[in-house]
Design a protein around this motif. Sequence first.
Motif, short mmCIF file in Angstrom:
data_model
loop_
_atom_site.label_atom_id
_atom_site.label_comp_id
_atom_site.label_asym_id
_atom_site.label_seq_id
_atom_site.Cartn_x
_atom_site.Cartn_y
_atom_site.Cartn_z
N SER A 655 58.29 94.61 66.11
CA SER A 655 58.61 93.23 65.74
C SER A 655 59.87 92.75 66.46
N ASP A 656 59.85 91.47 66.93
CA ASP A 656 61.02 90.90 67.59
C ASP A 656 62.03 90.34 66.60
N GLU A 657 61.66 90.23 65.34
CA GLU A 657 62.54 89.63 64.33
C GLU A 657 63.65 90.61 63.99
N LEU A 658 64.91 90.15 64.24
CA LEU A 658 66.05 91.02 63.97
C LEU A 658 66.43 90.94 62.49
N PRO A 659 66.91 92.04 61.93
CA PRO A 659 67.33 92.01 60.52
C PRO A 659 68.60 91.20 60.38
N ALA A 683 78.44 104.81 62.02
CA ALA A 683 78.23 103.70 62.95
C ALA A 683 76.77 103.31 62.84
N TRP A 684 76.45 102.04 63.13
CA TRP A 684 75.06 101.60 63.08
C TRP A 684 74.90 100.39 63.98
N GLY A 685 73.66 100.01 64.27
CA GLY A 685 73.44 98.85 65.11
C GLY A 685 71.95 98.56 65.24
N VAL A 686 71.66 97.45 65.91
CA VAL A 686 70.29 97.01 66.17
C VAL A 686 70.20 96.72 67.66
N ASP A 687 69.24 97.35 68.34
CA ASP A 687 69.06 97.15 69.77
C ASP A 687 67.72 96.47 70.03
N PRO A 688 67.76 95.22 70.52
CA PRO A 688 66.49 94.58 70.88
C PRO A 688 65.86 95.30 72.08
N ARG A 689 64.52 95.29 72.14
CA ARG A 689 63.78 95.89 73.24
C ARG A 689 62.80 94.88 73.79
N GLY A 690 62.16 95.25 74.88
CA GLY A 690 61.18 94.34 75.48
C GLY A 690 60.11 93.96 74.48
N GLY A 692 59.81 94.56 70.56
CA GLY A 692 60.30 95.08 69.30
C GLY A 692 61.79 95.35 69.32
N LYS A 693 62.21 96.21 68.45
CA LYS A 693 63.65 96.49 68.28
C LYS A 693 63.82 97.92 67.81
N ASN A 694 65.06 98.37 67.82
CA ASN A 694 65.41 99.71 67.36
C ASN A 694 66.64 99.61 66.48
N ILE A 695 66.55 100.06 65.23
CA ILE A 695 67.68 100.10 64.30
C ILE A 695 68.16 101.55 64.25
N TRP A 696 69.46 101.73 64.32
CA TRP A 696 69.98 103.09 64.36
C TRP A 696 71.24 103.22 63.52
#
Length: 712
Positions: A655-659, A683-690, A692-696
Amino acid sequence: MRTEDVLAAVATGLWQWDNVSRTVTFDAEGARLLGLPPTRVELSESAARARFHAVDWVEVQGIINLAVAEGTLAEARIRIVDDEGRVLRTVRSRTRPYGHGSEYSLVGTIEEVPEPQPGTSAARTQVTGDWRRNREAFLLDAGRALAEARSTSEVLRVAAMLSMPGFEPSGLAVFANEGGRVKLIGHHGYGPGDMDDFLDQPMEADDPAAEVIRTGRAVYLPSPEDYRRRFPAVHALVERFGRQSWAFLPLINAGRTIGAWMAGFSVPVTFTPDERSVLTTVARMLAQALGRASVHESERELTVGLQRSMMPTVQPDIPGMTVAARYVPTGGGLEVGGDWYDMIPLPSGKIALVIGDVQGHDVRAAGLMGQLRIALRAYASEGHHPDAVLSRASRFLAGINGDVTSEEAVADQRFATCLYIEVCPSSGLLVIARAGHPDPAIRLSDGTLLVRPTAGGLPLGIIPDTDYPTSRIVLEPGETMLVCTDGLIETGGHDLETGWSRLREIIEGHPLDEDGGNLEELADTLVQAVHGPPSHYTTGPLIDRREDDIALLLLRREAPAPAELGAPAVAPRPPRRTVLTIAQAEPERIAEARRQIRDLMHDWPDGDQTDSAVLMVSEMVTNVLVHTDGDAVLTAEISGRAGGRRMRVDVADGSDELPHRRHPGEMASSGRGLVLMELLAGAWGVDPRGEGKNIWFELYEADSDAGFEAIT
């Protein structure tokens, strides 16, 4: 003078016991000794028994049975009682049986004897109650020991240790009837080479053991003179051993004389009825034990043959990989069942590892296992994808079961669990298809064991057309994969969870060389830890106590040497890593994700940080399943050295929708995900991708501030 008058003068009567008509005939003197009028009389068996003391009658029965079996004289002392049960006198009976089996007659004499006075030699020669009790205890112990013996060598060892009450043999030998010849199969009390003259003899030999086997009757030799008179040639060979008495008894099992047992004594033995009774009872138990051992050894030989024909040998020369395998059958029945493993070279140059379990522990299960294994090899050799191999195998097994309607046919239907793994040796990629089988486990390079959840379908044979989704796992250099049947996991009262915990302790505590050189030792250790010290595997001894079949495969990807990497002599420790996909249709796998995190952090010193990681993973994966239409891909990794490690978790979705951060009220059921991340993560973050996204998030072992206490 008539014979009857002579017998009456010495208080001796004649009697005959007909076991067919159940009648007993006494002459006039015999009737008088029984307390009846002195005239010839014919009594029913019950009427005659009423004149004998009840305790003595029990002993008389045993002596008579022994005499009938051996064709020898039966001697016994019997107290005669009147109608009120009072003892009138004691008589001695001497009879000889005529006939065979149950159709026999006893003919003999009955004479009055005076009661021995205390302290006389006659009193000392009687069998005492203590001797009888010792005899009964001895027979019980001997019966129990022989019943527990499972092999011919164990039976012979038990026989050699028998210590008979009052007359202990100093030499024992067991002879078998093999192919019409008399062969010595075991002995005790003789030195090396002493019995070479008796190892193999013709059945027609003038030898006591051969005569016993030919006739089925015991031979008692109370003195060397008796031995020399009856068997002069053999006595010349045994005279040097210095024994004084010998008993040779037939070993009869299921109505067939299978051999002979010899007991030699260094002191003279008269072989009284009680002594013969003990020897005969031991011979019967020994024959039954040898018969059971023979059946067990035949089953063992058949089992080993089936195992060797059905179990393949693993390919030892897979480039960059090492494989070890074990199969241990169940301990019941034929000791062969439905567990199997296989290793199949594929047309693509890859290798397929297969492990499975057909329902049941009998010959039918073994037969179905053999058919299913051949079918799987055929489908794999045709180049089908793992899911297609299992689909075809399920259709094949369902076809064997057939379209049945009767209750017996339905009860005889079998299913099978199976795990099929396509292995790429060069990349370590494992493509896994699972049919109701336990998941594989991966031993990471640092020794940690993780059970890797994989997608799967129903066991083979339940529904002909079933889909089997596949999972992909990369076996990194230095990692080892374990696949096994449930016998390794659940034996000993364990369930799936506690069974894996037990195996985890074993595997994590077992060192492996960098090149996997002691993978075979790990396989042995796993089996031994479940069942105790082994005495025999498929390629060696079979273990003694087994609840279920065991099949296991270990696959290790060898770690490259530091020189190949261009690295220093001490290479950095590789990260501890796991990957898991949670599909929209499988929300129950969130629990598996939590368990994977706990297993990955099993040695993390801060329990609060472990709980924090589990809570955040649960929240992140749940958000993906609730707020998107795609699957969640979880990647967790621990890197660094102890004391300064980093735990990083990534959850990716399409999904492209960021939290975004929300401000839930006290009663709100959601909206706290990012709040928890800020409180608990280092530490944490949200990385948009081509796409979808990745939350870490990351946790640091040296940081003790992040934890549940941060919430308060």
